[in-house]
Write a protein that holds these residues in place. Structure first.
Motif, short mmCIF file in Angstrom:
data_model
loop_
_atom_site.label_atom_id
_atom_site.label_comp_id
_atom_site.label_asym_id
_atom_site.label_seq_id
_atom_site.Cartn_x
_atom_site.Cartn_y
_atom_site.Cartn_z
N VAL A 118 42.39 20.59 -19.51
CA VAL A 118 41.04 20.36 -19.07
C VAL A 118 40.67 22.05 -18.63
CG1 VAL A 118 39.54 19.43 -17.30
CG2 VAL A 118 41.30 18.11 -17.99
N GLU A 119 39.36 22.26 -19.01
CA GLU A 119 38.71 23.60 -18.71
C GLU A 119 37.51 23.40 -18.10
OE1 GLU A 119 38.53 26.08 -22.20
OE2 GLU A 119 40.58 26.31 -22.27
N LEU A 120 37.15 24.36 -17.19
CA LEU A 120 35.88 24.36 -16.69
C LEU A 120 34.95 25.25 -17.35
CD1 LEU A 120 36.59 24.45 -12.57
CD2 LEU A 120 36.30 22.38 -14.30
N THR A 121 34.10 24.97 -18.07
CA THR A 121 33.33 25.69 -19.25
C THR A 121 31.86 25.95 -18.97
OG1 THR A 121 33.07 23.62 -20.60
CG2 THR A 121 34.79 24.92 -21.09
N GLN A 122 31.43 25.36 -17.52
CA GLN A 122 30.03 25.48 -17.02
C GLN A 122 29.82 27.12 -17.11
OE1 GLN A 122 27.49 23.54 -16.35
NE2 GLN A 122 26.30 25.38 -16.18
N ARG A 123 28.44 27.47 -17.62
CA ARG A 123 27.99 28.84 -17.71
C ARG A 123 27.16 29.16 -16.60
NH1 ARG A 123 30.27 31.58 -22.34
NH2 ARG A 123 31.27 29.78 -23.50
N ASN A 124 27.31 30.42 -16.38
CA ASN A 124 26.43 30.99 -15.11
C ASN A 124 25.15 31.57 -15.91
OD1 ASN A 124 27.02 33.45 -16.27
ND2 ASN A 124 28.74 33.86 -14.70
N ALA A 125 24.07 32.06 -15.17
CA ALA A 125 22.97 32.50 -15.34
C ALA A 125 23.04 33.80 -16.52
CB ALA A 125 22.02 33.09 -14.51
N ARG A 126 24.12 34.66 -16.24
CA ARG A 126 24.45 35.67 -17.28
C ARG A 126 25.40 35.27 -18.60
NH1 ARG A 126 25.98 37.08 -12.18
NH2 ARG A 126 28.34 36.87 -12.83
N GLY A 127 25.52 33.88 -18.82
CA GLY A 127 26.05 33.58 -19.85
C GLY A 127 27.58 33.50 -19.88
N GLY A 128 28.11 34.05 -18.84
CA GLY A 128 29.62 33.98 -18.66
C GLY A 128 30.08 32.63 -18.02
N PHE A 129 31.46 32.26 -17.90
CA PHE A 129 31.82 31.28 -17.16
C PHE A 129 31.76 31.12 -16.11
CE2 PHE A 129 34.44 31.23 -21.35
CZ PHE A 129 34.05 29.94 -21.76
N LEU A 130 31.17 30.10 -15.03
CA LEU A 130 30.93 29.97 -14.02
C LEU A 130 32.32 30.19 -13.14
CD1 LEU A 130 28.62 29.38 -11.67
CD2 LEU A 130 29.22 27.12 -11.76
N TYR A 131 33.29 29.51 -13.52
CA TYR A 131 34.56 29.69 -12.91
C TYR A 131 35.56 30.38 -14.34
CZ TYR A 131 32.56 26.88 -9.27
OH TYR A 131 31.68 26.33 -8.37
N ARG A 132 35.80 31.54 -14.16
CA ARG A 132 36.79 32.09 -15.27
C ARG A 132 38.24 32.25 -14.54
NH1 ARG A 132 33.75 36.67 -13.18
NH2 ARG A 132 35.17 38.22 -12.64
N ASP A 133 38.89 32.64 -15.47
CA ASP A 133 40.46 32.79 -15.20
C ASP A 133 40.46 34.24 -14.31
OD1 ASP A 133 43.11 33.59 -14.94
OD2 ASP A 133 43.61 32.20 -16.73
N LEU A 134 40.83 34.44 -12.94
CA LEU A 134 40.68 35.78 -12.63
C LEU A 134 41.99 36.44 -12.88
CD1 LEU A 134 39.02 34.81 -9.00
CD2 LEU A 134 37.83 35.84 -11.44
N LEU A 135 42.95 35.96 -13.08
CA LEU A 135 44.42 36.63 -13.24
C LEU A 135 44.28 37.22 -14.69
CD1 LEU A 135 47.26 37.37 -12.25
CD2 LEU A 135 48.00 35.17 -13.31
N HIS A 136 44.12 36.23 -15.81
CA HIS A 136 44.42 36.73 -17.14
C HIS A 136 43.11 37.46 -17.65
CE1 HIS A 136 47.38 33.22 -16.74
NE2 HIS A 136 47.99 34.52 -16.79
N ARG A 137 42.76 38.59 -17.56
CA ARG A 137 41.59 39.19 -17.80
C ARG A 137 41.63 39.86 -19.42
NH1 ARG A 137 38.48 40.29 -13.35
NH2 ARG A 137 39.75 40.00 -11.16
N SER A 138 42.74 39.36 -20.13
CA SER A 138 42.64 39.78 -21.71
C SER A 138 41.69 38.88 -22.17
CB SER A 138 43.97 39.59 -22.11
OG SER A 138 44.74 38.39 -21.96
N GLY A 139 41.55 39.27 -23.67
CA GLY A 139 40.83 38.34 -24.44
C GLY A 139 41.60 36.92 -24.81
#
Length: 819
Positions: A118-139
Motif C-alpha cells: 500500500v502506498e500513499l499517493t495523494q498529491r500536494n498543490a505542487r504536484g509532488g506526493f503529499l507523503y513521500r519517503d523521507l529516507l530514500h531520496r533516490s529515483g
C-alpha cells in the motif's frame, strides 16, 4: 583542586545516570536507533505500484503454477472435486498518476487473498506526493511486485502513472510489462535481486533518466530490450513485504490480512497454526475477480467435500474476501482543487464471507491477520510514548481501544513474550469488544475498524493477540524495537445453516496520524502526547503552531513565532530572573572577599553571604522559577513536535535538502561511512549517522550565554560548578543530535531572546562595601546645595553643620516625595 577532581568525576557520572533515569521515565530520549538503511528488509522487498493500465491485464499470473479453468471446476461435482488451483496473480487498486482521485495505491496478491503493498499517493498543490519517503531520496521505478529469479528480478505488475509504465524503448511501443525480467539497471547486473536495483538507483535523483535492460517472452522466444526510464520520487510505502532476514531473497514474512480457519465444529487449530488435514488458506492461490470499474477485487476459494472429509466435515464451503477502495468524494471543493486531500480517502473496505454449500449446518470461526511491513521511518531518532510507566515503545507497536481507554503493546514486549513461548493476549478483563485494533508507527497507522459507522459500532472477537514476525530473535537490545509486528484476531464461533452464509465487514484505515483525518475515523486517541500536564501543553501548543503556520506558510517561522509568544508571556518572570543574575555578577567581588575572609569557617562564611544577600535584596534561587515554569512548555513542545505529522515533511528553508524535515534531525552530512561506530552507529552511536548543524549551534549558544552572564568564580567550589555546567551544556548538545530540528530551532530562538533580554536590561547598582541601609539620605547634588543655602540664608539659620545637613536632607526627602 586535585582533591575535588574525583568528586567532579563522581558527580558527572551521577548526572549521566540521573539523566538516563529521567529519559526512561518521561521518554525524553529519541526512539532507540534502529537502522534505516535503504530497503534493509533484504533483496526481496518488493516495490509498490499503481493501477493497471487498461491495455494490460488487471492481474498477472505466475507461470510456475498450474491453472484450472473455473468453469470446468464449477461444472464438476463439488462434493468429489479435488482442491482448486489457480495461478498466482497481482492486482492493482488505485493509481500513482498525478491526476488520480485516489489517495491509496493497493497491490493485492491472490496467494492467500492478501494485501502485498500500500502506498500513499495523494498529491500536494505542487504536484509532488503529499507523503513521500523521507529516507530514500533516490529515483524510483514504482512498485512492480519484484521477485528474485535466477538471472534477474521479475516484474509482476506495472501500475499506471509509475516511471516503469512511462518508460520508452525504440524496440517497443509501450513501457515495461508484467513478466519482464530485469537483467541490468544502468549497466549493473540484478543477479543479487532487489538489492542490486537499490544499489543501482543509489545516488540517482527524481527526474533522472536511466537505462534498463529486460528479457521479454515474445512469440515463444526471449528477446532482449533496452528501455529509458525517467525516475520519479518515492511515495511513502505504508505496507510492504519484508524478507525474513536481510540475507534471504526468497522467504518473506506473512503478507497483510491473511485469513485461515480457526475451528470447524469440533476441530480447532492451535495458536498461530492452521487446522491440519486441510491445505493452508494462507499459501494457496485464490480465484481473482476484478470489479468492472477497477476499484475492487474479490478472492474466492472453495473448500471441497473431499478435503473437508479429512476432519469429518461434509461441506463444501466457499470462502470469499473482498477489498474495495472508497469512491472519490463528490465535493465541489475537490472539483476546483483535485489535489486537496480528503480525510475520508484513507481506507479499504474489507468483507469476509463463508457460504455453506453443504446439506448440514456448520459452526465455524476464523483467524484474521493484520497489516504487516509498516514503515520504519526515523526509528533511530523518533520518539513514541508508551502509556505505561517504565515501558518503552517501539517502531511498530500494537494499539487497540477498549471503551475509552487506549492500550499499547510494544515490539519489545511482543518479542520477549515470544521468546518465552508466551501468547501476547491483548484483550483485558474478558472484554471482547474493541473500537479498533492496529499497528502504530510514529506518524502513521494501519488499523482495523468496524464496517458500520457510528459511536456504538464495535469489533467483536473471541481473542486478539500480538505477533512478532521474521527472525525477531536475532534483534537484540534496542534493535528489538524494529521487529516487524502485527496482530491476529479470532472470530466468535458462528453457526452457518445449510445454503446460507455469514458475512463480516470491516474498514481498514491506512493513513497519517493527522488530527482531522483521525477524527473522521474515530481514531483520535492514536495521537498520544503522554501524561498530564504535558499532554495539555502539547495539545495547546500544537494548535498555536498550526495557527501561526497557516499565517506565514512555514513551520520554521511558526516555531520562532511560538518561541516569541512563550517568552513574551514569561517576560515579567524572565526580567526578574535576569536582574537577579545580573545582581549576582555585581556581588561576585564581595562574595570573593567573604570567601577569603572566612575560608576556614564555613558557618561564618554562609552567615556573611546571607547578610550580603539580605542587604541587597538578592535571592539565590530567584532564577529557578523561570526554569520550572518553562519545563511543562518545553516538554509539551517536545511531545508536540515529536508526534505532529504536519512537521514531518516541513522544510526550514523551502527548496533545500538540508533541514527539510522539522520533525527529525537536520541531517546536514552523512558521516556513517567513516565515523567510529560508537558515535555514528544508528543503533548504538552517541550521535547517529548524520552530522547535524542545529544541535551544534544550540550548544554554542548555550556556552556563549553561560560565558556572558556567569559571574567569575569566587572559590574552588564555584569554579568546579561552572566547569560542570559547561560539561552539561556539551552533553545537552550531544543529546540534541537525535531530537527534532524543530526543537533545536526553538532553543536557538529562545537562547537568542534570553541573550538580548540580558543585554538590553540595565545593570543593577549594588552598593558594595557600604554599611548604610538603602534608606539613608541621598547625597546632595549641586542644585540641592544651592537651594539649601538659599533656604538657610532666608531663615537666618546659623546652627551647627550637622543639624543643617540633617534639615537639608529632610527637605530634600520631602521634595522627592512631592515629586
Amino acid at each position: 583542586m586535585e582533591k575535588r577532581l574525583p568528586i567532579f568525576i563522581l558527580v558527572a557520572m551521577l548526572v549521566l545516570w540521573g539523566w538516563w533515569g529521567v529519559i526512561r521515565v518521561f521518554n525524553l530520549a529519541p526512539e532507540p536507533p534502529v537502522a534505516e538503511v535503504p530497503d534493509e528488509q533484504g533483496a526481496q522487498e518488493p516495490a509498490e505500484g499503481d493501477d493497471q493500465r487498461p491495455e494490460q491485464p488487471a492481474s498477472t499470473g505466475d507461470t510456475d503454477l498450474p491453472a484450472e479453468d473455473p468453469a470446468t471446476a464449477a461444472a464438476g461435482d463439488p462434493e468429489e472435486a479435488a482442491p482448486q488451483t489457480f495461478p498466482q496473480e497481482w492486482t492493482v487498486l488505485g493509481s500513482a498518476a498525478a491526476d488520480s482521485p485516489y489517495q491509496l495505491l493497493v497491490i493485492c496478491n491472490s496467494r492467500g487473498g492478501t494485501i502485498e503493498t500500500v502506498e500513499l499517493t495523494q498529491r500536494n498543490a505542487r504536484g509532488g506526493f503529499l507523503y513521500r519517503d523521507l529516507l530514500h531520496r533516490s529515483g524510483y521505478f514504482g512498485s512492480l511486485g519484484f521477485r528474485y529469479e535466477d538471472g534477474g528480478v521479475r516484474i509482476h505488475v506495472v501500475p499506471k502513472g509509475t516511471a516503469a509504465a512511462e518508460a520508452t524503448s525504440p524496440q517497443a511501443t509501450s513501457g515495461l510489462q508484467p513478466q519482464d525480467l530485469i537483467t541490468t539497471v544502468n549497466g549493473v547486473s540484478t543477479s543479487a535481486g532487489q538489492k542490486s536495483i537499490d544499489e543501482a538507483l543509489e545516488g540517482t535523483k527524481p527526474g533522472e533518466t536511466i537505462e534498463v535492460a529486460v528479457e521479454r517472452s515474445m512469440d515463444d522466444k526471449k528477446r532482449s530490450l533496452t528501455y529509458e526510464v525517467t525516475l520519479s520520487e518515492r511515495p511513502l510505502v505504508m505496507m510492504r513485504p519484508e524478507a525474513v532476514s536481510a540475507d534471504q531473497r526468497t522467504e518473506l514474512c506473512p503478507l497483510s490480512m491473511e485469513l485461515s480457519l480457526f475451528s470447524i465444529d469440533e476441530t480447532a487449530a492451535k495458536h498461530a497454526e492452521e487446522i491440519t488435514d486441510i491445505e493452508s488458506l494462507r499459501t494457496r492461490n485464490w480465484q481473482t475477480e476484478l470489479s468492472a470499474d477497477g476499484t475492487g477485487v474479490t478472492y474466492r476459494l472453495l473448500l471441497t467435500s473431499a478435503e473437508l472429509s479429512g476432519i469429518g466435515e461434509v461441506g463444501p464451503i466457499e470462502v470469499v474476501k473482498k477489498y474495495q477502495l472508497p469512491k472519490p468524494a463528490e465535493d465541489p471543493k475537490l472539483a476546483q482543487d483535485p489535489n486537496e486531500p480528503t480525510p475520508e480517502g484513507y481506507h479499504l473496505d474489507v468483507e469476509i464471507a463463508f457460504e455453506n454449500k453443504g446439506q448440514s449446518a456448520t459452526e465455524l470461526a476464523y483467524r484474521l491477520g493484520g497489516p504487516t511491513g509498516l514503515p520504519l521511518e526515523g526509528w533511530w531518532y523518533s520518539n513514541k510514548i508508551h502509556p505505561q510507566w517504565f515501558k518503552v515503545a517501539g517502531a511498530r507497536d500494537i494499539v487497540w481501544s477498549e471503551g475509552s481507554k487506549r492500550w499499547l503493546k510494544s515490539t519489545t514486549q511482543l518479542q520477549q513474550a515470544a521468546k518465552n513461548d508466551e501468547v501476547s493476549d491483548l484483550l483485558n478483563s474478558g472484554t471482547q469488544e474493541l473500537a479498533y485494533i492496529g499497528v502504530d508507527t510514529q506518524y502513521f497507522s494501519a488499523a482495523l475498524l468496524p464496517g458500520e459507522s457510528g459511536p456504538d459500532a464495535k469489533l467483536s472477537f473471541e481473542r486478539a493477540y500480538g505477533v512478532p514476525l521474521g527472525n525477531f530473535q536475532d534483534k537484540k537490545g534496542r534493535l528489538a524495537r524494529k521487529v516487524n509486528s502485527t496482530f491476529e484476531v479470532v472470530s466468535r464461533p458462528e453457526t452457518i445453516k445449510a445454503g446460507s452464509s455469514n458475512t463480516h465487514r470491516f474498514r481498514l484505515f491506512i493513513g497519517p496520524k493527522d488530527e482531522e483525518v483521525l477524527e473522521v475515523y474515530g481514531l483520535r486517541s492514536l495521537i498520544y502526547y503522554g501524561m498530564q500536564p504535558f499532554a495539555f501543553f502539547a495539545a495547546k501548543l500544537a494548535w498555536i503552531l498550526h495557527f501561526f503556520a497557516d499565517i506565514v506558510g512555514n513551520y520554521g517561522l511558526a516555531i520562532v513565532m511560538l518561541t516569541v509568544l512563550v517568552r513574551s508571556c514569561m517576560l515579567p518572570i524572565s526580567r526578574k530572573a535576569a536582574r537577579n543574575a545580573a545582581m549576582m555578577q555585581e556581588l561576585a567581588p564581595e562574595m570573593k572577599k567573604i570567601s577569603e575572609k572566612y575560608k576556614d569557617d564555613m558557618q561564618k562564611q554562609r552567615q556573611a553571604q546571607q547578610e550580603l544577600f539580605s542587604k541587597h535584596n538578592y535571592n539565590p534561587l530567584g532564577g529557578c522559577s523561570l526554569m520550572f515554569l518553562q519545563l511543562p512548555v518545553f516538554l509539551g513542545l517536545y511531545k508536540c513536535i515529536s508526534v505532529d505529522v504536519n512537521l514531518r515533511q516541513a522544510p526550514l528553508i523551502p527548496g533545500m535538502a538540508w533541514c527539510s524535515n522539522l520533525a527529525g534531525p537536520d541531517m546536514a552530512y552523512d558521516w556513517s561511512s567513516w565515523m567510529p561506530e560508537i558515535l555514528a552507529d544508528p543503533a548504538t552511536g552517541w550521535l547517529g549517522p548524520y552530522f547535524n548543524i542545529l544541535p551544534v549551534i544550540t550548544c554554542c549558544l548555550f556556552l556563549v550565554q553561560q560565558k556572558l552572564f556567569t559571574p567569575p568564580a569566587t572559590d574552588e567550589q564555584s569554579a568546579m560548578q561552572q566547569k560542570m555546567m559547561k560539561f552539561m551544556m556539551i552533553f545537552m548538545g550531544v543529546m540534541f543530535f537525535r531530537v527534532a530540528s524543530g526543537l533545536c530551532l526553538y532553543f536557538i530562538a529562545s537562547t537568542l531572546w534570553g541573550i538580548m533580554e540580558r543585554k538590553l536590561l540595565p545593570k543593577p547598582k549594588a552598593k558594595l562595601g557600604d554599611t548604610e541601609s538603602d534608606d539613608s539620605p541621598p547625597k546632595p547634588g549641586l542644585m540641592d546645595r544651592i537651594k539649601d543655602a538659599a533656604a538657610s540664608a532666608a531663615t537666618g539659620n546659623t546652627g551647627n553643620g550637622a543639624n543643617d545637613a540633617e534639615s537639608a536632607a529632610e527637605r530634600r526627602k520631602k521634595r522627592k516625595k512631592l515629586k
